[in-house]
Design a protein around this motif. Structure first.
Motif, short mmCIF file in Angstrom:
data_model
loop_
_atom_site.label_atom_id
_atom_site.label_comp_id
_atom_site.label_asym_id
_atom_site.label_seq_id
_atom_site.Cartn_x
_atom_site.Cartn_y
_atom_site.Cartn_z
N LEU A 28 0.82 -1.21 0.00
CA LEU A 28 0.00 0.00 0.00
C LEU A 28 0.86 1.27 0.00
O LEU A 28 0.57 2.22 -0.73
N ILE A 29 1.92 1.29 0.78
CA ILE A 29 2.78 2.48 0.86
C ILE A 29 3.44 2.75 -0.48
O ILE A 29 3.45 3.89 -0.96
N ASP A 30 3.97 1.71 -1.12
CA ASP A 30 4.58 1.88 -2.44
C ASP A 30 3.54 2.34 -3.47
O ASP A 30 3.82 3.18 -4.32
N ARG A 31 2.34 1.79 -3.38
CA ARG A 31 1.26 2.16 -4.31
C ARG A 31 0.91 3.64 -4.15
O ARG A 31 0.75 4.36 -5.13
N LYS A 32 0.80 4.09 -2.91
CA LYS A 32 0.46 5.50 -2.64
C LYS A 32 1.59 6.42 -3.11
O LYS A 32 1.32 7.51 -3.62
N LEU A 33 2.84 5.99 -2.92
CA LEU A 33 3.98 6.80 -3.37
C LEU A 33 3.96 6.95 -4.89
O LEU A 33 4.11 8.06 -5.42
N VAL A 34 3.76 5.85 -5.59
CA VAL A 34 3.70 5.88 -7.06
C VAL A 34 2.56 6.80 -7.50
O VAL A 34 2.72 7.65 -8.38
N GLU A 35 1.40 6.64 -6.87
CA GLU A 35 0.24 7.45 -7.22
C GLU A 35 0.53 8.94 -7.01
O GLU A 35 0.24 9.78 -7.88
N LYS A 36 1.11 9.29 -5.87
CA LYS A 36 1.41 10.70 -5.56
C LYS A 36 2.40 11.29 -6.57
O LYS A 36 2.20 12.40 -7.07
N LEU A 37 3.46 10.54 -6.88
CA LEU A 37 4.46 11.04 -7.83
C LEU A 37 3.87 11.22 -9.22
O LEU A 37 4.13 12.22 -9.90
N LEU A 38 3.07 10.26 -9.67
CA LEU A 38 2.48 10.36 -11.01
C LEU A 38 1.47 11.50 -11.08
O LEU A 38 1.40 12.22 -12.07
N LYS A 39 0.69 11.69 -10.01
CA LYS A 39 -0.29 12.78 -10.00
C LYS A 39 0.42 14.14 -10.01
O LYS A 39 -0.10 15.10 -10.56
N SER A 40 1.62 14.21 -9.42
CA SER A 40 2.36 15.47 -9.45
C SER A 40 2.81 15.82 -10.87
O SER A 40 3.18 16.96 -11.15
#
Length: 151
Positions: A28-40
């Protein structure tokens, strides 16, 4: 063919200027990190916790009826963890590349383990990149060339 789809010969749905990325990771943490970076980087992100869920979302799971198979890809890029329970990122990559609809969608593999034979195997099977975790902003910058709409 309707007017909206005739303007593009690409097999990827057009979501305007916002590329759509499917991020697959059991952590979950890796998924949220990927999501945050891509959304930026102004990406629309859909997440899946494993390869089977990703296949379901893409319309490739074995239990989906053939009449409901998609005719165009829902995503512009798939970024997946290599090591996941049930189905590895490598197995997901192979399924995507075997699909006539999705084979042109770029797939990027992530892993916390730097194993050259694993990296080469993924690249030979069609992965565009192999990124060591954790994903960083500089990695997402390298992905930008794959996020553009293809013609």
């Amino acid at each position: 063919m309707d007017a909206a789809s005739s303007s593009s010969s690409s097999a990827v749905m057009d979501y305007g200027d916002e590329p759509h990325v499917l991020a697959v990771d059991d952590n979950l943490i890796d998924r949220k990190l990927v999501e945050k970076l891509l959304k930026s980087f102004s990406c629309r992100v859909t997440t899946a916790e494993n390869g089977l869920r990703a296949l379901e979302y893409l319309g490739l799971s074995d239990d989906q009826q053939t009449s409901h198979k998609p005719t165009v890809s829902k995503v512009n890029l798939i970024i997946t963890d290599y090591c996941m329970p049930g189905m590895t990122g490598y197995e997901l990559l192979k399924k995507v590349k075997q699909s006539s609809i999705l084979k042109e969608v770029p797939v990027v593999i992530m892993s916390s383990e730097n194993i050259p034979t694993r990296i080469n195997k993924c690249l030979e099977e069609g992965a565009k990149m192999f990124i060591l975790k954790p994903l960083k902003q500089s990695d997402v910058k390298k992905l930008r060339c794959y996020l553009k709409h293809r013609s």
